[in-house]
Design a protein around this motif. Structure first.
Motif, PDB file in Angstrom:
ATOM      1  N   ASN A   1     -35.825  28.274   8.796  1.00  0.00           N
ATOM      2  CA  ASN A   1     -36.903  28.784   7.953  1.00  0.00           C
ATOM      3  C   ASN A   1     -37.536  30.042   8.552  1.00  0.00           C
ATOM      4  O   ASN A   1     -37.814  31.018   7.840  1.00  0.00           O
ATOM      5  CB  ASN A   1     -37.964  27.698   7.766  1.00  0.00           C
ATOM      6  N   VAL A   2     -37.745  30.039   9.881  1.00  0.00           N
ATOM      7  CA  VAL A   2     -38.319  31.207  10.556  1.00  0.00           C
ATOM      8  C   VAL A   2     -37.375  32.400  10.454  1.00  0.00           C
ATOM      9  O   VAL A   2     -37.793  33.528  10.159  1.00  0.00           O
ATOM     10  CB  VAL A   2     -38.628  30.876  12.029  1.00  0.00           C
ATOM     11  N   VAL A   3     -36.082  32.161  10.685  1.00  0.00           N
ATOM     12  CA  VAL A   3     -35.111  33.258  10.601  1.00  0.00           C
ATOM     13  C   VAL A   3     -35.036  33.793   9.171  1.00  0.00           C
ATOM     14  O   VAL A   3     -34.895  35.003   8.948  1.00  0.00           O
ATOM     15  CB  VAL A   3     -33.718  32.806  11.098  1.00  0.00           C
ATOM     16  N   GLU A   4     -35.161  32.910   8.178  1.00  0.00           N
ATOM     17  CA  GLU A   4     -35.140  33.382   6.791  1.00  0.00           C
ATOM     18  C   GLU A   4     -36.361  34.254   6.496  1.00  0.00           C
ATOM     19  O   GLU A   4     -36.248  35.282   5.815  1.00  0.00           O
ATOM     20  CB  GLU A   4     -35.085  32.208   5.817  1.00  0.00           C
ATOM     21  N   GLN A   5     -37.515  33.862   7.003  1.00  0.00           N
ATOM     22  CA  GLN A   5     -38.716  34.670   6.778  1.00  0.00           C
ATOM     23  C   GLN A   5     -38.572  36.064   7.379  1.00  0.00           C
ATOM     24  O   GLN A   5     -38.875  37.065   6.719  1.00  0.00           O
ATOM     25  CB  GLN A   5     -39.941  33.965   7.382  1.00  0.00           C
ATOM     26  N   VAL A   6     -38.107  36.126   8.621  1.00  0.00           N
ATOM     27  CA  VAL A   6     -37.996  37.443   9.261  1.00  0.00           C
ATOM     28  C   VAL A   6     -36.884  38.272   8.619  1.00  0.00           C
ATOM     29  O   VAL A   6     -36.978  39.502   8.553  1.00  0.00           O
ATOM     30  CB  VAL A   6     -37.775  37.315  10.785  1.00  0.00           C
TER      31      VAL A   6
ATOM     32  N   LEU B   1     -32.822  45.649  13.695  1.00  0.00           N
ATOM     33  CA  LEU B   1     -33.173  44.812  14.837  1.00  0.00           C
ATOM     34  C   LEU B   1     -34.505  44.106  14.563  1.00  0.00           C
ATOM     35  O   LEU B   1     -35.524  44.753  14.318  1.00  0.00           O
ATOM     36  CB  LEU B   1     -33.281  45.674  16.103  1.00  0.00           C
ATOM     37  N   ILE B   2     -34.485  42.783  14.595  1.00  0.00           N
ATOM     38  CA  ILE B   2     -35.688  41.998  14.290  1.00  0.00           C
ATOM     39  C   ILE B   2     -36.680  42.107  15.451  1.00  0.00           C
ATOM     40  O   ILE B   2     -36.355  41.725  16.586  1.00  0.00           O
ATOM     41  CB  ILE B   2     -35.344  40.522  14.046  1.00  0.00           C
ATOM     42  N   PRO B   3     -37.913  42.589  15.211  1.00  0.00           N
ATOM     43  CA  PRO B   3     -38.892  42.716  16.301  1.00  0.00           C
ATOM     44  C   PRO B   3     -39.601  41.395  16.590  1.00  0.00           C
ATOM     45  O   PRO B   3     -39.639  40.491  15.752  1.00  0.00           O
ATOM     46  CB  PRO B   3     -39.874  43.753  15.761  1.00  0.00           C
ATOM     47  N   ALA B   4     -40.219  41.324  17.780  1.00  0.00           N
ATOM     48  CA  ALA B   4     -40.931  40.107  18.172  1.00  0.00           C
ATOM     49  C   ALA B   4     -42.139  39.853  17.277  1.00  0.00           C
ATOM     50  O   ALA B   4     -42.499  38.700  17.022  1.00  0.00           O
ATOM     51  CB  ALA B   4     -41.374  40.214  19.628  1.00  0.00           C
ATOM     52  N   SER B   5     -42.762  40.920  16.773  1.00  0.00           N
ATOM     53  CA  SER B   5     -43.957  40.744  15.939  1.00  0.00           C
ATOM     54  C   SER B   5     -43.651  39.926  14.693  1.00  0.00           C
ATOM     55  O   SER B   5     -44.454  39.076  14.281  1.00  0.00           O
ATOM     56  CB  SER B   5     -44.526  42.110  15.558  1.00  0.00           C
ATOM     57  N   LEU B   6     -42.496  40.142  14.084  1.00  0.00           N
ATOM     58  CA  LEU B   6     -42.131  39.374  12.887  1.00  0.00           C
ATOM     59  C   LEU B   6     -41.885  37.909  13.236  1.00  0.00           C
ATOM     60  O   LEU B   6     -42.272  37.003  12.488  1.00  0.00           O
ATOM     61  CB  LEU B   6     -40.878  39.973  12.236  1.00  0.00           C
ATOM     62  N   VAL B   7     -41.214  37.677  14.361  1.00  0.00           N
ATOM     63  CA  VAL B   7     -40.929  36.307  14.798  1.00  0.00           C
ATOM     64  C   VAL B   7     -42.229  35.560  15.079  1.00  0.00           C
ATOM     65  O   VAL B   7     -42.417  34.424  14.638  1.00  0.00           O
ATOM     66  CB  VAL B   7     -40.022  36.313  16.043  1.00  0.00           C
ATOM     67  N   GLN B   8     -43.150  36.221  15.802  1.00  0.00           N
ATOM     68  CA  GLN B   8     -44.429  35.575  16.131  1.00  0.00           C
ATOM     69  C   GLN B   8     -45.247  35.284  14.878  1.00  0.00           C
ATOM     70  O   GLN B   8     -45.905  34.249  14.781  1.00  0.00           O
ATOM     71  CB  GLN B   8     -45.207  36.458  17.103  1.00  0.00           C
ATOM     72  N   ARG B   9     -45.171  36.181  13.910  1.00  0.00           N
ATOM     73  CA  ARG B   9     -45.871  35.965  12.636  1.00  0.00           C
ATOM     74  C   ARG B   9     -45.304  34.742  11.918  1.00  0.00           C
ATOM     75  O   ARG B   9     -46.052  33.917  11.390  1.00  0.00           O
ATOM     76  CB  ARG B   9     -45.752  37.215  11.772  1.00  0.00           C
ATOM     77  N   ALA B  10     -43.985  34.633  11.897  1.00  0.00           N
ATOM     78  CA  ALA B  10     -43.349  33.500  11.212  1.00  0.00           C
ATOM     79  C   ALA B  10     -43.623  32.184  11.937  1.00  0.00           C
ATOM     80  O   ALA B  10     -43.748  31.132  11.301  1.00  0.00           O
ATOM     81  CB  ALA B  10     -41.847  33.740  11.106  1.00  0.00           C
TER      82      ALA B  10
ATOM     83  N   ARG C   1     -46.379  27.596   9.465  1.00  0.00           N
ATOM     84  CA  ARG C   1     -45.338  26.621   9.141  1.00  0.00           C
ATOM     85  C   ARG C   1     -45.236  26.507   7.627  1.00  0.00           C
ATOM     86  O   ARG C   1     -46.064  25.890   6.970  1.00  0.00           O
ATOM     87  CB  ARG C   1     -45.681  25.256   9.751  1.00  0.00           C
ATOM     88  N   SER C   2     -44.256  27.165   7.055  1.00  0.00           N
ATOM     89  CA  SER C   2     -44.128  27.193   5.595  1.00  0.00           C
ATOM     90  C   SER C   2     -43.759  25.821   5.052  1.00  0.00           C
ATOM     91  O   SER C   2     -43.063  25.048   5.685  1.00  0.00           O
ATOM     92  CB  SER C   2     -43.044  28.202   5.199  1.00  0.00           C
ATOM     93  N   MET C   3     -44.226  25.513   3.845  1.00  0.00           N
ATOM     94  CA  MET C   3     -43.848  24.268   3.189  1.00  0.00           C
ATOM     95  C   MET C   3     -42.349  24.181   2.959  1.00  0.00           C
ATOM     96  O   MET C   3     -41.798  23.106   2.810  1.00  0.00           O
ATOM     97  CB  MET C   3     -44.575  24.147   1.843  1.00  0.00           C
ATOM     98  N   GLU C   4     -41.682  25.350   2.946  1.00  0.00           N
ATOM     99  CA  GLU C   4     -40.235  25.334   2.730  1.00  0.00           C
ATOM    100  C   GLU C   4     -39.514  24.657   3.883  1.00  0.00           C
ATOM    101  O   GLU C   4     -38.366  24.266   3.761  1.00  0.00           O
ATOM    102  CB  GLU C   4     -39.714  26.754   2.548  1.00  0.00           C
ATOM    103  N   ALA C   5     -40.186  24.521   5.042  1.00  0.00           N
ATOM    104  CA  ALA C   5     -39.560  23.878   6.193  1.00  0.00           C
ATOM    105  C   ALA C   5     -39.618  22.357   6.096  1.00  0.00           C
ATOM    106  O   ALA C   5     -39.056  21.667   6.916  1.00  0.00           O
ATOM    107  CB  ALA C   5     -40.238  24.335   7.482  1.00  0.00           C
ATOM    108  N   LEU C   6     -40.338  21.832   5.070  1.00  0.00           N
ATOM    109  CA  LEU C   6     -40.485  20.392   4.911  1.00  0.00           C
ATOM    110  C   LEU C   6     -39.754  19.907   3.666  1.00  0.00           C
ATOM    111  O   LEU C   6     -39.753  20.576   2.642  1.00  0.00           O
ATOM    112  CB  LEU C   6     -41.965  20.006   4.775  1.00  0.00           C
ATOM    113  N   THR C   7     -39.137  18.732   3.776  1.00  0.00           N
ATOM    114  CA  THR C   7     -38.622  18.087   2.572  1.00  0.00           C
ATOM    115  C   THR C   7     -39.802  17.431   1.850  1.00  0.00           C
ATOM    116  O   THR C   7     -40.883  17.277   2.412  1.00  0.00           O
ATOM    117  CB  THR C   7     -37.594  17.014   2.926  1.00  0.00           C
TER     118      THR C   7
END
Length: 462
Positions: free
Chosen positions: A374-379, A387-396, A400-406
């Motif tokens: 889910n985090v990788v999809e967001q970034v 190149l994916i920066p650290a700022s995007l990863v830290q933001r994601a 915790r998106s609801m998409e990460a939950l069933t």
């Protein structure tokens, strides 16, 4: 380079034939003597080329090879063996410094590895397991390649052990219970077991036992006949019949209602299923793989899960580690997900910046592999550069998106939070909390037990 030699017993006509490869002459002689003393016929080779020459003359039942050889890497030798004899099991002997190579080889199909120095009993046990697997696999016509575990990205020692166990038990027909936290990939492992089994050509059917209402779950599993209940306008084959000859995966088996547990037990005992409203049972041939994130020992102690059903399902138990215990896999998984999502979003994404990888590798990951995806999809969706920066990863990671939950996970989380707030509000008074929830005390206590909440935790002792 020393000359290959053969060590054998006098009566070896029916003994399993082992090919032993090591450039240490003393160790080669010692292991050969131990194996021969235990009834095996041993061919010893001091180099990869000598081993391949012996293989061209006679196919053994098992190859045991050192990882570091003078003329060729032991992993390269394994690759040659796999191409010529895909069902031939291989055990690697490795020093501490070459363990990562051995783990990588296991992901490509090596049966297992032993770290020097090792106890001779451990070696003999591993040989027995490998020969048993090799005989079963060969008779089933299966191959020791890596296609069975497609989609499982890993090089960690913990996962290598789980995958080795999974491949061994796949050849049998034993029921398997996969345990692990939500998001660890239990269904992915179940599918891999199915692909590695003799049932691979038959259907693999999956159902989440916690996501379907009880009144519908029985019909979904066992089927129904026309007119069995209101709305049953036609007969319907259940998932047991759909999976006939193959594998039925019962996800979140710990959430199955007790009434259905009784009926499931009867199906497993009789190997026949009776659709709802039917008068006759239908024979079935299904291998059961189940999974749960719940502690079933606790559930049995609280009367929420039948002990007899547990022992039917838990013939073999596999434990998937959480992502936090296999952190060396995080960069591999993130890179794999990024490649998939770059195609999905039609972007050129080359990888993660070093500090972004560090942020991923050190995160808590309560949602495990599902949360990582889910985090990788967001970034991937938000990135404007290859190149994916650290700022995007830290933001994601912060959200915790609801998409990460069933749905079942979201429902469970809400229910636990709701009960916690009620107990806080009433200082742990169950009668008051049950009254506010419009539930009787017995049902309310059952809810507390399901979520492992104790009223005393919320009482104001001051």
């Amino acid at each position: 380079m020393s000359v290959p030699y053969v060590v054998s017993q006098s009566d070896t006509a029916r003994a399993a034939h082992l090919l032993l490869v090591d450039d240490d002459a003393d160790l080669l002689r010692l292991i050969s003597m131990r194996l021969s003393a235990n009834g095996y016929r041993v061919t010893a080779a001091a180099s990869a080329e000598a081993a391949l020459a012996r293989l061209s003359v006679e196919r053994p039942d098992l190859v045991i090879s050192d990882v570091r050889l003078p003329d060729r890497d032991g992993l390269a030798l394994f690759g040659d063996i796999q191409r010529s004899h895909p069902s031939l099991p291989v055990i690697l002997l490795t020093a501490h410094g070459t363990i990562p190579d051995a783990v990588e080889a296991m992901s490509r199909g090596v049966f297992g590895y032993l770290t020097k120095p090792f106890d001779s009993r451990v070696l003999l046990d591993k040989v027995t397991q490998a020969l048993s697997l090799g005989a079963t696999t060969e008779s089933a016509g299966a191959h020791d390649d890596a296609s069975w575990r497609a989609g499982i990205v890993s090089r960690s020692n913990r996962m290598a052990e789980v995958l080795e166990e999974a491949r061994m038990v796949a050849a049998s027909d034993a029921s398997i219970l996969i345990r692990g936290e939500s998001g660890t990939g239990k269904e992915l492992l179940a599918r891999a077991i199915h692909r590695a089994s003799p049932r691979a050509a038959a259907p693999f059917i999956a159902i989440n036992c916690g996501a379907i209402p009880e009144q519908l779950l029985e019909s979904e599993l066992f089927g129904h006949v026309k007119g069995a209940f209101s709305g049953a306008i036609a007969s319907h084959n259940g998932l047991f019949q759909a999976a006939d000859g193959g594998t039925l995966f019962l996800d979140e088996i710990g959430d199955m209602p007790l009434a259905l547990q009784v009926k499931l037990l009867r199906v497993l005992q009789e190997r026949a299923v009776r659709p709802v409203g039917a008068t006759r049972s239908v024979p079935i041939d299904v291998r059961i793989v189940s999974a749960t994130h719940r502690n079933l020992d606790t559930a049995m102690a609280e009367g929420q899960f039948r002990e007899d059903l547990f022992y039917r399902l838990n013939v073999v138990s596999l434990l998937l580690p959480p992502l936090s215990e296999r952190r060396e896999d995080i960069p591999l998984l993130a890179a794999s997900f990024l490649r998939q999502l770059a195609t999905k979003y039609r972007k050129t994404l080359s990888g993660f910046a070093p500090d972004a990888i560090e942020a991923l590798a050190t995160a808590a990951w309560p949602g495990n592999v599902r949360q990582l995806y889910n985090v990788v999809e967001q970034v991937s969706a938000l990135s404007t550069a290859p190149l994916i920066p650290a700022s995007l990863v830290q933001r994601a990671l912060r959200v915790r998106s609801m998409e990460a939950l069933t749905y079942a996970e979201a429902k469970q989380r809400f229910e636990r939070n709701y009960l916690t707030q009620l107990l806080k509000l009433t200082d742990g008074n169950v009668s008051d909390a049950a009254r506010l929830a419009d539930r009787n005390r017995t049902e309310f206590y059952r809810l507390l037990q399901r979520h492992e909440l104790t009223p005393a935790m919320f009482r104001n002792t001051a």
